[in-house]
Design a protein around this motif. Structure first.
Motif, PDB file in Angstrom:
ATOM      1  N   VAL A 159      -6.620   1.943  -4.020  1.00  0.00           N
ATOM      2  CA  VAL A 159      -6.442   0.688  -3.289  1.00  0.00           C
ATOM      3  C   VAL A 159      -5.644   0.917  -2.013  1.00  0.00           C
ATOM      4  CG1 VAL A 159      -5.316  -1.574  -3.399  1.00  0.00           C
ATOM      5  CG2 VAL A 159      -6.657  -0.756  -5.338  1.00  0.00           C
ATOM      6  N   SER A 160      -4.733   1.859  -2.044  1.00  0.00           N
ATOM      7  CA  SER A 160      -3.883   2.146  -0.887  1.00  0.00           C
ATOM      8  C   SER A 160      -4.632   2.996   0.130  1.00  0.00           C
ATOM      9  CB  SER A 160      -2.625   2.882  -1.329  1.00  0.00           C
ATOM     10  OG  SER A 160      -1.906   3.336  -0.207  1.00  0.00           O
ATOM     11  N   PRO A 161      -4.702   2.548   1.390  1.00  0.00           N
ATOM     12  CA  PRO A 161      -5.339   3.389   2.397  1.00  0.00           C
ATOM     13  C   PRO A 161      -4.561   4.689   2.652  1.00  0.00           C
ATOM     14  CG  PRO A 161      -4.422   1.411   3.410  1.00  0.00           C
ATOM     15  CD  PRO A 161      -4.276   1.276   1.934  1.00  0.00           C
ATOM     16  N   PHE A 162      -3.275   4.716   2.346  1.00  0.00           N
ATOM     17  CA  PHE A 162      -2.479   5.924   2.519  1.00  0.00           C
ATOM     18  C   PHE A 162      -2.933   7.029   1.558  1.00  0.00           C
ATOM     19  CE2 PHE A 162       0.383   2.524   3.942  1.00  0.00           C
ATOM     20  CZ  PHE A 162       0.680   2.988   5.204  1.00  0.00           C
ATOM     21  N   HIS A 163      -3.555   6.649   0.453  1.00  0.00           N
ATOM     22  CA  HIS A 163      -4.021   7.612  -0.549  1.00  0.00           C
ATOM     23  C   HIS A 163      -5.155   8.477  -0.001  1.00  0.00           C
ATOM     24  CE1 HIS A 163      -4.532   9.171  -4.573  1.00  0.00           C
ATOM     25  NE2 HIS A 163      -5.823   8.925  -4.517  1.00  0.00           N
ATOM     26  N   HIS A 164      -5.889   7.969   0.973  1.00  0.00           N
ATOM     27  CA  HIS A 164      -7.052   8.670   1.503  1.00  0.00           C
ATOM     28  C   HIS A 164      -6.726   9.539   2.718  1.00  0.00           C
ATOM     29  CE1 HIS A 164      -9.436   6.291  -1.231  1.00  0.00           C
ATOM     30  NE2 HIS A 164      -8.774   5.235  -0.815  1.00  0.00           N
TER      31      HIS A 164
ATOM     32  N   ALA B 237       3.857   9.125  -9.369  1.00  0.00           N
ATOM     33  CA  ALA B 237       5.004   9.455 -10.212  1.00  0.00           C
ATOM     34  C   ALA B 237       4.908   8.771 -11.580  1.00  0.00           C
ATOM     35  CB  ALA B 237       6.300   9.046  -9.516  1.00  0.00           C
ATOM     36  N   LEU B 238       4.267   7.603 -11.617  1.00  0.00           N
ATOM     37  CA  LEU B 238       4.126   6.863 -12.870  1.00  0.00           C
ATOM     38  C   LEU B 238       2.761   7.075 -13.531  1.00  0.00           C
ATOM     39  CD1 LEU B 238       5.797   3.492 -11.795  1.00  0.00           C
ATOM     40  CD2 LEU B 238       6.810   5.379 -13.072  1.00  0.00           C
ATOM     41  N   ASP B 239       1.985   8.021 -13.016  1.00  0.00           N
ATOM     42  CA  ASP B 239       0.651   8.334 -13.552  1.00  0.00           C
ATOM     43  C   ASP B 239      -0.280   7.134 -13.577  1.00  0.00           C
ATOM     44  OD1 ASP B 239       0.514  11.034 -13.928  1.00  0.00           O
ATOM     45  OD2 ASP B 239       1.301  10.988 -15.973  1.00  0.00           O
ATOM     46  N   TRP B 240      -0.284   6.375 -12.488  1.00  0.00           N
ATOM     47  CA  TRP B 240      -1.205   5.243 -12.402  1.00  0.00           C
ATOM     48  C   TRP B 240      -2.631   5.760 -12.272  1.00  0.00           C
ATOM     49  CZ3 TRP B 240       1.561   1.464  -8.511  1.00  0.00           C
ATOM     50  CH2 TRP B 240       2.687   0.929  -9.132  1.00  0.00           C
ATOM     51  N   PRO B 241      -3.616   4.986 -12.759  1.00  0.00           N
ATOM     52  CA  PRO B 241      -5.017   5.443 -12.672  1.00  0.00           C
ATOM     53  C   PRO B 241      -5.476   5.597 -11.221  1.00  0.00           C
ATOM     54  CG  PRO B 241      -4.815   3.458 -14.035  1.00  0.00           C
ATOM     55  CD  PRO B 241      -3.478   3.714 -13.425  1.00  0.00           C
ATOM     56  N   ASP B 242      -6.478   6.450 -11.024  1.00  0.00           N
ATOM     57  CA  ASP B 242      -7.009   6.695  -9.678  1.00  0.00           C
ATOM     58  C   ASP B 242      -7.559   5.423  -9.032  1.00  0.00           C
ATOM     59  OD1 ASP B 242      -6.330   9.341  -9.504  1.00  0.00           O
ATOM     60  OD2 ASP B 242      -8.228  10.053 -10.333  1.00  0.00           O
ATOM     61  N   LEU B 243      -8.098   4.507  -9.841  1.00  0.00           N
ATOM     62  CA  LEU B 243      -8.615   3.253  -9.276  1.00  0.00           C
ATOM     63  C   LEU B 243      -7.507   2.442  -8.606  1.00  0.00           C
ATOM     64  CD1 LEU B 243     -11.128   2.056 -12.014  1.00  0.00           C
ATOM     65  CD2 LEU B 243     -11.657   2.827  -9.709  1.00  0.00           C
ATOM     66  N   VAL B 244      -6.324   2.456  -9.182  1.00  0.00           N
ATOM     67  CA  VAL B 244      -5.191   1.726  -8.595  1.00  0.00           C
ATOM     68  C   VAL B 244      -4.710   2.450  -7.340  1.00  0.00           C
ATOM     69  CG1 VAL B 244      -2.831   0.935  -8.982  1.00  0.00           C
ATOM     70  CG2 VAL B 244      -4.517   0.763 -10.812  1.00  0.00           C
ATOM     71  N   LEU B 245      -4.610   3.773  -7.414  1.00  0.00           N
ATOM     72  CA  LEU B 245      -4.152   4.540  -6.264  1.00  0.00           C
ATOM     73  C   LEU B 245      -5.125   4.440  -5.096  1.00  0.00           C
ATOM     74  CD1 LEU B 245      -2.882   7.773  -8.055  1.00  0.00           C
ATOM     75  CD2 LEU B 245      -1.519   5.855  -7.208  1.00  0.00           C
TER      76      LEU B 245
ATOM     77  N   ALA C 217       0.832  -1.210   0.000  1.00  0.00           N
ATOM     78  CA  ALA C 217       0.000   0.000   0.000  1.00  0.00           C
ATOM     79  C   ALA C 217       0.861   1.254   0.000  1.00  0.00           C
ATOM     80  CB  ALA C 217      -0.936  -0.013   1.203  1.00  0.00           C
ATOM     81  N   TYR C 218       1.933   1.240   0.760  1.00  0.00           N
ATOM     82  CA  TYR C 218       2.833   2.397   0.806  1.00  0.00           C
ATOM     83  C   TYR C 218       3.522   2.606  -0.544  1.00  0.00           C
ATOM     84  CZ  TYR C 218       6.610   5.511   2.097  1.00  0.00           C
ATOM     85  OH  TYR C 218       7.483   6.565   2.145  1.00  0.00           O
ATOM     86  N   LEU C 219       3.961   1.517  -1.166  1.00  0.00           N
ATOM     87  CA  LEU C 219       4.625   1.628  -2.467  1.00  0.00           C
ATOM     88  C   LEU C 219       3.664   2.125  -3.541  1.00  0.00           C
ATOM     89  CD1 LEU C 219       6.933  -1.504  -2.467  1.00  0.00           C
ATOM     90  CD2 LEU C 219       7.594   0.901  -2.235  1.00  0.00           C
ATOM     91  N   ILE C 220       2.415   1.670  -3.496  1.00  0.00           N
ATOM     92  CA  ILE C 220       1.422   2.160  -4.453  1.00  0.00           C
ATOM     93  C   ILE C 220       1.262   3.663  -4.299  1.00  0.00           C
ATOM     94  CG2 ILE C 220      -1.060   2.167  -4.976  1.00  0.00           C
ATOM     95  CD1 ILE C 220      -1.058  -0.841  -4.427  1.00  0.00           C
ATOM     96  N   GLU C 221       1.214   4.124  -3.065  1.00  0.00           N
ATOM     97  CA  GLU C 221       1.014   5.557  -2.814  1.00  0.00           C
ATOM     98  C   GLU C 221       2.228   6.389  -3.204  1.00  0.00           C
ATOM     99  OE1 GLU C 221      -0.601   9.141  -1.924  1.00  0.00           O
ATOM    100  OE2 GLU C 221      -1.565   7.233  -2.303  1.00  0.00           O
TER     101      GLU C 221
END
Length: 114
Positions: free
Chosen positions: A69-74, A59-67, A50-54
């Motif tokens: 997934v990480s609770p750190f994103h919220h 930086a790699l412009d991943w879609p918001d749906l993927v981001l 989750a931390y790595l996804i966030e």
């Protein structure tokens, strides 16, 4: 806030997200030991992923749906952003509910003794 207060605020801001990871948070200790007895390190993989996804995802412009997934994103990136109490409370309540459900399900597992 300056110095140690900023560092402490940044550390405590991520606590609700870490509580949602398998094997962490309230009540996660016994469940983690039982679930990961034959797989060392499995309990922390969710938090690290989750931390790595966030950190890598934006930086790699991943879609918001993927981001998402990480609770750190919220949660707010304290101290760069102001602390958001509502998001932290929702994540904390989710962690408590999931930990309680995990403990309840763990107690009612179907095991046979030898």
């Amino acid at each position: 806030m300056t110095g140690a207060g900023v560092g402490l605020a940044g550390t405590l801001a991520a606590t609700p997200a870490a509580g949602r990871s398998p094997g962490h948070g309230p009540g996660g200790g016994p469940a983690r030991r039982a679930a990961a007895a034959d797989r060392p390190g499995v309990g922390g993989r969710g938090a690290v992923t989750a931390y790595l996804i966030e950190t890598i995802g934006p930086a790699l412009d991943w879609p918001d749906l993927v981001l998402a997934v990480s609770p750190f994103h919220h949660l707010a990136a304290v101290p760069a952003e102001p602390f958001e109490l509502a998001a932290a409370l929702v994540m904390t309540v989710a962690a408590i509910v999931l930990a309680a459900a995990g403990c309840l399900l763990f107690e009612h597992r179907d095991l046979t003794g030898d």
